[in-house]
Design an enzyme around this catalytic site. Structure first.
Site, PDB file in Angstrom:
ATOM      1  N   LEU C  65       0.994   0.052   8.005  1.00 60.30           N
ATOM      2  CA  LEU C  65      -0.097   0.723   7.300  1.00 60.30           C
ATOM      3  C   LEU C  65      -0.675  -0.173   6.209  1.00 60.30           C
ATOM      4  O   LEU C  65      -0.069  -1.184   5.831  1.00 60.30           O
ATOM      5  CB  LEU C  65       0.431   2.037   6.702  1.00 60.30           C
ATOM      6  CG  LEU C  65       0.932   3.053   7.756  1.00 60.30           C
ATOM      7  CD1 LEU C  65       1.672   4.201   7.098  1.00 60.30           C
ATOM      8  CD2 LEU C  65      -0.244   3.594   8.579  1.00 60.30           C
ATOM      9  N   PRO C  66      -1.875   0.198   5.689  1.00 66.15           N
ATOM     10  CA  PRO C  66      -2.575  -0.725   4.785  1.00 66.15           C
ATOM     11  C   PRO C  66      -1.957  -0.899   3.393  1.00 66.15           C
ATOM     12  O   PRO C  66      -1.933  -2.002   2.866  1.00 66.15           O
ATOM     13  CB  PRO C  66      -3.984  -0.118   4.657  1.00 66.15           C
ATOM     14  CG  PRO C  66      -4.124   0.845   5.775  1.00 66.15           C
ATOM     15  CD  PRO C  66      -2.735   1.313   6.094  1.00 66.15           C
ATOM     16  N   THR C  96       2.721  -4.535   4.402  1.00 63.65           N
ATOM     17  CA  THR C  96       2.903  -5.361   3.204  1.00 63.65           C
ATOM     18  C   THR C  96       2.508  -4.519   2.008  1.00 63.65           C
ATOM     19  O   THR C  96       1.340  -4.207   1.809  1.00 63.65           O
ATOM     20  CB  THR C  96       2.023  -6.627   3.272  1.00 63.65           C
ATOM     21  OG1 THR C  96       2.468  -7.434   4.356  1.00 63.65           O
ATOM     22  CG2 THR C  96       2.124  -7.431   1.981  1.00 63.65           C
ATOM     23  N   LYS C 171       7.770 -12.118   1.030  1.00 65.43           N
ATOM     24  CA  LYS C 171       6.435 -12.309   1.593  1.00 65.43           C
ATOM     25  C   LYS C 171       5.401 -12.508   0.494  1.00 65.43           C
ATOM     26  O   LYS C 171       4.504 -13.354   0.589  1.00 65.43           O
ATOM     27  CB  LYS C 171       6.023 -11.114   2.465  1.00 65.43           C
ATOM     28  CG  LYS C 171       4.592 -11.328   2.938  1.00 65.43           C
ATOM     29  CD  LYS C 171       4.101 -10.547   4.088  1.00 65.43           C
ATOM     30  CE  LYS C 171       2.666 -11.018   4.396  1.00 65.43           C
ATOM     31  NZ  LYS C 171       1.906 -10.024   5.145  1.00 65.43           N
ATOM     32  N   LYS C 246      -5.752  -9.199  -1.663  1.00 69.45           N
ATOM     33  CA  LYS C 246      -4.804  -8.076  -1.761  1.00 69.45           C
ATOM     34  C   LYS C 246      -3.395  -8.594  -2.053  1.00 69.45           C
ATOM     35  O   LYS C 246      -2.702  -8.096  -2.946  1.00 69.45           O
ATOM     36  CB  LYS C 246      -4.798  -7.275  -0.442  1.00 69.45           C
ATOM     37  CG  LYS C 246      -3.760  -6.145  -0.426  1.00 69.45           C
ATOM     38  CD  LYS C 246      -3.385  -5.714   1.003  1.00 69.45           C
ATOM     39  CE  LYS C 246      -2.065  -4.943   1.005  1.00 69.45           C
ATOM     40  NZ  LYS C 246      -1.528  -4.719   2.354  1.00 69.45           N
TER      41      LYS C 246
END
Lengths: 295, 295, 295, 295
Positions: C65-66, C96, C171, C246
């Site tokens: 998901l975003p 992420t 990450k 982002k």
């Protein structure tokens, strides 16, 4: 009766020389642009054919040039001011250049027995025309006293920053800080506006709080907040972004020379560099607001 | 006769509550620190056993807490202010927190029919003790008028920044700009000093030129330039570097939330972070000068 | 035979789910976009009517998901995964998101006795389609072993970064560094080109010297230097600038949370913010080159 | 049989000259330090009394000096290389200096009919001793071919960056990028460690992902991660922080000269400046890690 040689008749130099003529000084002028020389001659100055000619017999030599190399060439070059000036002439360079260059030229002048001041100005073309410039002066106090009546015909404030080169250093420090104030103010206003605040209301609050600064109070970068500011007339007039970029570059050179940390000044230079690359170098330096918000 | 509940009696809250007691308000106080509650009780406040007890029957509820989560817990938690407050109470949060948190809590209050203001302050512990704080208020104008007599007992300036959360936004914008002004001023002074200028002379010149700003004029970061400033008494007192770092962090969160560019504000936060890591978080925020020059 | 629930069928999720179907797993899929669900159903997945329906009876639940809030809602919301999942299901979130969100959700899962991994990916839509993604996993090693055969059907590299949330942290650190590498590489190439160097020659020299890095070698941001790179096809495809922005924002949030200094990462975020404001958010992230040079 | 004059026998120059002697060249050496000259003489070089003496009759002149001004003085000064060199001598300056200085000196050499190369090196004192330096060369390709056998005795890689000054530009671009890589890598590792990750695990993950770069893979700045790196032996040996600061300063000068934006390079210079001010200029440049975390 003081004889003055004035060399460099650009956007700043021409109105400065004009004010000297109007104040009754006998002024010889020179510039590489013949029309610029002629324009002053029509107002009562003597047109000189070259720098040495202008300097001949002058009590005070004033120069106003774009960059260090021009000033070096004028003073140190063959047939330059140091060769042509009278033995008791007072030299006053009003250009904004690297402090090292000012010191080097003043040292060469001193070796010939000539007193020299670095006297960069602030106040822009408006101040030059109105005779309300600020002079930030480096050099001997005695020389400054000799120069004072001449400077007073062109400006209203005269600061003595210290010895040779100190005028340049003080101007560079001030303008580096100004670049930080202007970009910082645009940034704070943009953050508020992005959250829905009215830029006028936010400007009022910060002007009466600890965010108060010259850019916010007298030169607000947000369009419409301050009627008299360049921001409210399409960022025309005022002090160009290209000139701010030049001064921020001088600050970085000065910082490199002495190993001083200037993280905010370095970043402000980068922001004005990016701003210039977007084609806005000719606009007033408060147009840095566009970097934060395009409309 | 207005009944006030005051919750949060730290370095700021305690003197603020004291001024309300002195102004003749009937004040119920609560804090998780029992000694803090007792100290106020000795000065005439009513000691409450918990937040709900303090809020019981209050006309106005005032809170002064460290961070968003504490305010959320106080207002939204089980047994919290929104549950315990009278149906016509006015809620005023003076904490400096994220605008999003202020809006969220105000919306929850509105859902219960309660008016709420965010009213962060500036002026520090000195201003809190002297009753000379500045309140930067977000919320309805009508609610602000109801709060005005109470705020007037604790401060001397009241700004209305806009709707819910706007008080937080305006304070955050101002303090971000202040962080930039302070570090920028220290940086400019350091560059001048590294070139041999006198910090006093340079400060005078810039204060009367376009580098003028609140930090330079009223809070000079260079030791010895301004007798009354924290810099001249070992950077004690004043507004701590840790608090500036917190506010610069809130500015970054606020900028992330709306996608606003804040390069100078972001860098100022990094500089204060590095400063804190060098063990200077407890010193006044003008001690950022140490980052530029150790002595 | 492993039953898998896959929730979130966007640009990344859809090809990942497809690879699971092709590998022979029994996959129930759900997304708020009905066409996305239908497309997968046509390839052999079972179309679920909502998240709870998809999760029903699944051995492994995978989500893609975003942002943090979507993941929170999916797992913690009423009728969400934690309520609907079988008591021995393994939960794997490949989104992420903020490490704090991952930890919070994993803790809630653990309270219900469910094992959960955060397993953000790198490799982009190309890697998702080809089944060559890299998974950076946080959580218990035992849970990772259970997930390994499923992850192996979607990717080729699996790293175990540490406990809950460590996948996200690793990450975020990697991508913050990548943003710095890319902008730094564009900047170095631009400086050379501005001095008349050939970008190909300079790239070759730096690739075989200490300036060597992933962006320079595999993803050169200068048009024409590397035929296979997005820079040589108008900066299309690849990893979008908006996504880099982002991730750089997540890095700043992560840094704020622990008080870590990240001056270069913070500045990289600002540069991508300015880049986005110039209307280039949709281009590949190597298009940051435009910030340095417009043509 | 090639006669070589080698001028400048510091930490780099001495081992380079030694390798030429060992390779069988006839080498005349000069340095302002008499002991340095004597040490080389004991290994088979001819001790020259001054630069002109060393250059007398040399086929190839090599110089290795600290900064632009030294190189200018050596070549352009009275009694300098341009006056003393044979009419067909090849001049090779291995110093790392401003590209403008390299171009200016090469132009003066060309005016005398002498070919000149700028050939700054990378590889540090270790590479100089082992004869494994990398030369990054600017100047005519023909001149480079003449120099190749001599350079090959001191290094293993030779890159041709372009015309006069291009060697300096390429080295400056590379080292600016290296400074960004090193500080960026330290920053990413610190962010991970602050969140509880193991620096070894995080280094492994990023080395095999898109964060991969020279600093991370070959010169890891975190103590204990890479046994062979300076970080694991107290940041001794290697490439000093002071030297990195010098190169980052050259990059800023080069950027100012052409009006190139280098925000990350400018910030990296500031970070190394702050690092130096904390007394760590003598440590290897990977010690920038201390700026992020003191222990």
């Amino acid at each position: 009766m003081t004889n003055i040689a004035f060399i460099g008749l650009g956007n700043m130099g021409a109105p400065m020389a004009r004010n000297l003529v109007r104040a009754g000084f006998k002024v010889s002028v020179y510039d590489i642009s013949l029309p610029a020389v002629r324009a002053l001659a029509e107002e009562g100055a003597r047109a000189a054919g070259n720098a040495a000619d202008a300097v001949q017999g002058a009590d005070v030599v004033i120069s106003m040039l774009p960059a260090s190399q021009h000033v070096r060439d004028l003073y140190l070059g063959s047939g330059g001011v140091l060769e042509a000036a009278r033995g008791d002439a007072l030299l006053v360079d009003c250009s904004t250049i690297a402090p090292e260059a000012s010191k080097e030229i003043a040292a060469a002048a001193a070796a010939r027995g000539l007193a020299m001041l670095d006297a960069p100005v602030s106040g822009g073309t408006g101040g030059a025309a109105a005779g309300t410039l600020t002079f930030i002066v480096g050099g001997e106090g005695e020389a400054l006293e000799r120069a004072r009546p001449v400077l007073a015909a062109m400006g209203k404030s005269i600061f003595h920053a210290g010895g040779s080169g100190a005028g340049q250093v003080a101007k560079i420090c001030n303008n580096m800080l100004l670049g930080v104030l202007m970009a910082g103010t645009a940034e704070a206003l943009n953050l508020g506006v992005a959250h829905g605040l009215d830029p006028q209301v936010l400007s009022d609050i910060m002007s009466r709080s600890s965010g108060r600064n010259w850019a916010l109070e007298l030169y607000n970068p947000w369009p419409g907040v301050m009627e008299s500011a360049p921001a409210s007339r399409g960022y025309t007039g005022g002090f160009g972004s290209d000139l701010m970029l030049k001064d921020l570059g001088l600050a970085q050179q000065a910082a490199l020379g002495v190993g001083a940390a200037t993280p905010l000044g370095a970043l402000a230079r980068q922001l004005y560099q990016l701003h210039q690359q977007q084609g806005r170098g000719q606009l007033d330096f408060s147009s840095i607001k566009y970097l934060y918000r395009a409309d």
